[in-house]
Design an enzyme around this catalytic site. Sequence first.
Site, PDB file in Angstrom:
ATOM      1  N   GLN A 172     -56.607  -3.039   8.608  1.00 41.64           N
ATOM      2  CA  GLN A 172     -56.551  -3.495   9.995  1.00 41.64           C
ATOM      3  C   GLN A 172     -57.816  -3.134  10.762  1.00 41.64           C
ATOM      4  O   GLN A 172     -58.247  -3.871  11.648  1.00 41.64           O
ATOM      5  CB  GLN A 172     -55.327  -2.924  10.692  1.00 41.64           C
ATOM      6  CG  GLN A 172     -54.018  -3.535  10.225  1.00 41.64           C
ATOM      7  CD  GLN A 172     -53.988  -5.047  10.351  1.00 41.64           C
ATOM      8  OE1 GLN A 172     -54.025  -5.757   9.341  1.00 41.64           O
ATOM      9  NE2 GLN A 172     -53.938  -5.553  11.561  1.00 41.64           N
ATOM     10  N   HIS A 192     -60.728  -5.689  11.375  1.00 40.35           N
ATOM     11  CA  HIS A 192     -60.676  -6.770  12.358  1.00 40.35           C
ATOM     12  C   HIS A 192     -61.861  -6.721  13.320  1.00 40.35           C
ATOM     13  O   HIS A 192     -62.416  -7.758  13.692  1.00 40.35           O
ATOM     14  CB  HIS A 192     -59.376  -6.700  13.168  1.00 40.35           C
ATOM     15  CG  HIS A 192     -58.249  -7.474  12.561  1.00 40.35           C
ATOM     16  ND1 HIS A 192     -58.076  -8.819  12.752  1.00 40.35           N
ATOM     17  CD2 HIS A 192     -57.228  -7.067  11.758  1.00 40.35           C
ATOM     18  CE1 HIS A 192     -56.998  -9.225  12.102  1.00 40.35           C
ATOM     19  NE2 HIS A 192     -56.468  -8.186  11.494  1.00 40.35           N
ATOM     20  N   GLU A 203     -48.915  -2.297  18.312  1.00 42.15           N
ATOM     21  CA  GLU A 203     -48.733  -3.699  17.921  1.00 42.15           C
ATOM     22  C   GLU A 203     -48.060  -3.807  16.547  1.00 42.15           C
ATOM     23  O   GLU A 203     -46.975  -4.368  16.404  1.00 42.15           O
ATOM     24  CB  GLU A 203     -50.098  -4.377  17.895  1.00 42.15           C
ATOM     25  CG  GLU A 203     -50.071  -5.819  17.417  1.00 42.15           C
ATOM     26  CD  GLU A 203     -51.467  -6.366  17.202  1.00 42.15           C
ATOM     27  OE1 GLU A 203     -51.600  -7.598  17.155  1.00 42.15           O
ATOM     28  OE2 GLU A 203     -52.424  -5.578  17.061  1.00 42.15           O
ATOM     29  N   HIS A 204     -48.718  -3.318  15.520  1.00 43.34           N
ATOM     30  CA  HIS A 204     -48.157  -3.294  14.166  1.00 43.34           C
ATOM     31  C   HIS A 204     -47.708  -1.876  13.843  1.00 43.34           C
ATOM     32  O   HIS A 204     -48.493  -0.940  13.995  1.00 43.34           O
ATOM     33  CB  HIS A 204     -49.201  -3.703  13.118  1.00 43.34           C
ATOM     34  CG  HIS A 204     -49.856  -5.021  13.372  1.00 43.34           C
ATOM     35  ND1 HIS A 204     -51.086  -5.130  13.988  1.00 43.34           N
ATOM     36  CD2 HIS A 204     -49.466  -6.283  13.083  1.00 43.34           C
ATOM     37  CE1 HIS A 204     -51.421  -6.407  14.067  1.00 43.34           C
ATOM     38  NE2 HIS A 204     -50.451  -7.123  13.532  1.00 43.34           N
ATOM     39  N   HIS A 255     -29.106 -20.899  56.375  1.00 44.36           N
ATOM     40  CA  HIS A 255     -28.286 -20.846  55.164  1.00 44.36           C
ATOM     41  C   HIS A 255     -26.799 -20.925  55.533  1.00 44.36           C
ATOM     42  O   HIS A 255     -26.021 -21.626  54.878  1.00 44.36           O
ATOM     43  CB  HIS A 255     -28.540 -19.526  54.404  1.00 44.36           C
ATOM     44  CG  HIS A 255     -29.827 -19.490  53.648  1.00 44.36           C
ATOM     45  ND1 HIS A 255     -31.057 -19.536  54.260  1.00 44.36           N
ATOM     46  CD2 HIS A 255     -30.076 -19.394  52.314  1.00 44.36           C
ATOM     47  CE1 HIS A 255     -32.016 -19.459  53.340  1.00 44.36           C
ATOM     48  NE2 HIS A 255     -31.441 -19.372  52.155  1.00 44.36           N
TER      49      HIS A 255
END
Length: 429
Positions: free
Chosen positions: A253, A256, A321-322, A415
């Site tokens: 990872q 990246h 994230e992971h 209303h």
Amino acid sequence: MSITYIKKGIDVRQSDMVNNEAKRIVEEILNTVKFNGDKAIRDLSKKFDNWFPDSFKLDEDEILQLIEMVPSETIEAIKWAQSQVRRFAQIQRSSMHDIEIETIPGVVLGHKNIPVNTVGCYIPGGRYPILASAQMSILTAKVAGVKTVIACTPPEAKTGMPSPTTIAAMHFAGADEIYVLGGVQALASMAYGCVGMPPVDMIVGPGNQYVAEAKRQLFGKVGIDLLAGPTEVLIIADKTTDVEMVATDLLGQAEHGPNSAAILLTDCKELANAVEEEVQNQLKVLSTASVAGKAWKDYGEIILVDTLDEMVAMADKLANEHVQVNTANPDYFLENMTNYGALFLGNRTCVAYGDKVIGTNHTLPTEAAARYTGGLWVGKFLKTCTYQKVETDEASVELGQYCAKISEVEGFMGHKEQADLRIRRYKNK
């Protein structure tokens, strides 16, 4: 909680300085595009990517020519991976139902799941042709029922040309229009409708810190999926996992980008102490070591705790994230963790499977956003919109009596009159 940092990442103040600079750069780019349109897009693409074609949009012949350059076995792999993503997305879509119910006699409430009309999908490139992002966003949007998908990807850094494999993946995923345009300028073009694109309703897809910041600043002008910035991985491991697997998966990872966070969380002191040496050994032979090594040096961490419960608590605090769980009982984390983008349970799976082929979506929340959102899925492309019907005079009068009272207490006399009018109109009719 007993926490020992065997290795600590970059100081948060240094990270904040980088983020503040990204905010300034992105704001300047977005304003330039907002006020100068197509000319700004062309200037920015030339400046950042040295890419200034007559048309950023690929026509059908150009797309087919690029696909012909892709080896047949690569096409087969793309289609196989897309079939896995499509299958899981279709199952997710089938779990979402329109509803309609009579809540009290004469009152019918319901909701419909309506697809967004036009979506812009950003497919990262540059350093690597991340073709897997095509199925994660384009294909998922199409399964959700999105009518028009505009897809952008930058030219390759190495060749300065469109990536044939990425274009093939975008085409087979179902993109309606494909543009070779990268970075913040691509997101700005999709949001403001430049260089032939229709303005989109929503922008999705992962990217670097600048892409994530652009999505943050464009939110409101358009919808976004989530803030998916530089990737993160947390590996939770105990003594049952070997050091080679941990180091391999951390670096897998880290490659990246130079600001990709890779963290080991363990209750095994021997493993914690052995990982740094194994990482350095693997970096000597890893072809992407220049990137992965920088990321590990600046953003890599090794955290040692004492107990299983402390691992759960620390993992939830990090909200990465992971989250890859390599322990004797990985299901314990499935049952007890609450903050994660996606879980990868057991030694036989890994984050790379989720990134590329297994079928779950790889566009996931970063920077602790997993505390409040999950990742991209078909539901992100659907608006759950409610409706109501009052089918009897008696029901309208009953609602009106309560509505008039609450409105009067609040001071909303207009209303109250809406309710009173219906009481007068329908009572004793």
